[in-house]
Write a protein that holds these residues in place. Structure first.
Motif, PDB file in Angstrom:
ATOM      1  N   GLU A  52      18.362  -7.255  10.885  1.00 16.24           N
ATOM      2  CA  GLU A  52      17.664  -5.979  10.710  1.00 16.24           C
ATOM      3  C   GLU A  52      17.585  -5.548   9.246  1.00 16.24           C
ATOM      4  O   GLU A  52      16.818  -4.658   8.907  1.00 16.24           O
ATOM      5  CB  GLU A  52      18.329  -4.903  11.572  1.00 16.24           C
ATOM      6  N   SER A  55      13.820  -7.131   7.565  1.00 12.46           N
ATOM      7  CA  SER A  55      12.705  -6.896   8.489  1.00 12.46           C
ATOM      8  C   SER A  55      11.343  -7.294   7.926  1.00 12.46           C
ATOM      9  O   SER A  55      10.373  -7.398   8.682  1.00 12.46           O
ATOM     10  CB  SER A  55      12.674  -5.419   8.903  1.00 12.46           C
ATOM     11  N   TYR A 203      10.791   0.505  10.712  1.00 14.87           N
ATOM     12  CA  TYR A 203      10.317  -0.841  11.021  1.00 14.87           C
ATOM     13  C   TYR A 203       8.806  -0.918  11.216  1.00 14.87           C
ATOM     14  O   TYR A 203       8.283  -1.973  11.567  1.00 14.87           O
ATOM     15  CB  TYR A 203      11.008  -1.376  12.280  1.00 14.87           C
ATOM     16  N   TYR A 214      11.855  -7.048  17.536  1.00 16.54           N
ATOM     17  CA  TYR A 214      12.551  -5.785  17.772  1.00 16.54           C
ATOM     18  C   TYR A 214      12.041  -5.126  19.053  1.00 16.54           C
ATOM     19  O   TYR A 214      12.827  -4.589  19.840  1.00 16.54           O
ATOM     20  CB  TYR A 214      12.376  -4.842  16.579  1.00 16.54           C
TER      21      TYR A 214
END
Length: 431
Positions: A52, A55, A203, A214
């Motif tokens: 994460e 990204s 994101y 995700y």
């Protein structure tokens, strides 16, 4: 001789990798099986929290059709296990036996490549590949049964007789958890102006593949777990916004009839009994039982007494098989799925196999009885737990126990034997 060091057990699933010591009750590591290569440093990033932080990079996969295909990077997944397995402390891979799970349709080429990496790069002292359905059934104390595994990327039906997987009567398809995710995403897209509204704001500028990763591993997975077990009317998304989901469909039906609800930009193969991969779950079960019948039932042109004995044996095998139906896999945690499968199996026997009064024999089995929490772990981590049971035989040191010798003789390859005998030994041990 018994080993004092517990084996490391790794179950590489398409959705998550489960890993831990065979002596543990549950895996100490459960992390996403995907990975990222950092564009600026070429470093391979593994682990949910670690990924994460990258990204903007592309997310890549390691498995296809339930099998490892990306051997160039699978070692990073296994290295992550060794670096974090002991409460996020590293251990030396050359000090512990290693057990990995595999699908029953794994190829010999893949087995050989796996052995090459674990012995030559990780230098493990002992190694074994354990077939998922067999270890799961053994964990229930059974050697004959019908294992129905509904995971993330694959649903499979595997008949096992006296500890032998009936490969010609085993079938699998891709109509599993990820297929349900596509239907859920299609439904939720109709509730928002842009699919990015379903993602955290941080994101929404991520790479396309990271967004997909995700969305699948967080948004869709969480909503699927919620909606398939509870009546949900409102879904909270980011920025304290709620979506009205009171008109949601029963997504589970798509596992049994993949053509029931069409998806945009996805063309499915025309269902055909000659193409098992095109079938939903009930028809996979039908194909498994039909093929098993044809392989076991005596031919009509053999009226001898021996044929009658074979018929009696066939009847007994089927009764035992249907009395031991094991339903497992993360997607089977949906509350209605096991009952749906069992009811379909009973109806299937009455309709398609009327000559055999077996429908009343159909019974679901569980490794752990009368414990709801344990049942959840059994289905979610069934392959890992089953492999742990077999790996634990290495450590049994009772005076009259021969478990360690049996395990070594039948299921494990040592590094010394691998170096001496190579591929011939792999072909013999991991058939």
């Amino acid at each position: 001789m018994a080993y004092t060091a517990p084996a490391v057990v790794i179950d590489n699933g398409s959705y998550t990798t489960k890993a831990g010591f065979a002596s543990d009750d549950l895996p100490s590591l459960v992390f996403n099986s995907n990975y990222i290569v950092d564009q600026s440093t070429n470093q391979v990033i593994v682990g949910d929290d670690e990924m994460e932080q990258y990204s903007q990079n592309q997310v890549s996969t390691l498995l296809e059709d339930g099998l490892i295909y990306n051997f160039d990077n699978i070692a990073h997944n296994w290295r992550y296990v060794y670096n974090n397995i002991d409460n996020h402390n590293a251990i030396n891979s050359n000090e512990f036996p290693l057990v990995m799970t595999e699908q029953s349709w794994n190829t010999m080429k893949s087995k050989v490549k796996t052995c090459q990496i674990v012995f030559e790069e990780f230098e493990v002292p002992l190694f074994s590949l354990v077939k998922n359905p067999l270890s799961q059934l053994y964990r229930c104390g059974k050697s004959t049964g019908l294992v129905i595994d509904v995971g993330s990327s694959v649903a499979s039906v595997t008949p096992i007789l006296d500890g032998v997987i009936q490969s010609k009567s085993s079938f699998h398809s891709k109509f599993a958890g990820d297929f349900l995710n596509l239907h859920i995403l299609n439904y939720l897209e109709g509730k928002v102006q842009s699919v990015d509204e379903l993602l955290p704001a941080s994101y929404r500028t991520a790479s396309g593949s990271f967004k997909s990763y995700y969305m699948s591993s967080h948004v869709l997975q969480e909503y699927k777990n919620l909606s398939l077990n509870y009546q949900v009317s409102n879904l909270e998304i980011y920025n304290h916004k709620f979506l009205d989901v009171s008109d949601q469909r029963n997504y589970l039906e798509n596992l049994f009839d993949p053509t029931l609800n069409k998806l945009p930009n996805l063309t499915l193969p025309e269902p055909s009994l000659d193409l098992p991969a095109s079938q939903g779950l009930t028809n996979l079960v039908f194909l498994a039982i039909r093929n098993l019948e044809s392989s076991l039932l005596p031919s009509n042109d053999d009226p001898s007494a021996q044929s009658q004995n074979r018929f009696a044996r066939f009847m007994e095998i089927f009764k035992q098989l249907l009395s031991n139906v094991l339903i497992t896999g993360g997607t089977s945690l949906a509350s209605e799925l096991p009952d749906h499968i069992i009811n379909d199996l009973k109806a299937l026997m009455q309709k398609c196999f009327p000559n055999y009064p077996f429908s009343y024999h159909v019974q679901q089995i569980r490794p752990t009885q009368n414990n709801d929490n344990a049942d959840i772990w059994d289905r979610q981590f069934g392959s890992w737990l089953g492999a742990c049971n077999l790996a634990g035989m290495l450590n049994e040191n009772e005076e009259n126990s021969s478990s360690a010798k049996i395990a070594l003789d039948n299921w494990f390859i040592s590094k010394a034997d691998y170096e001496e005998l190579g591929e011939d030994l792999i072909l013999e041990k991991f058939k």
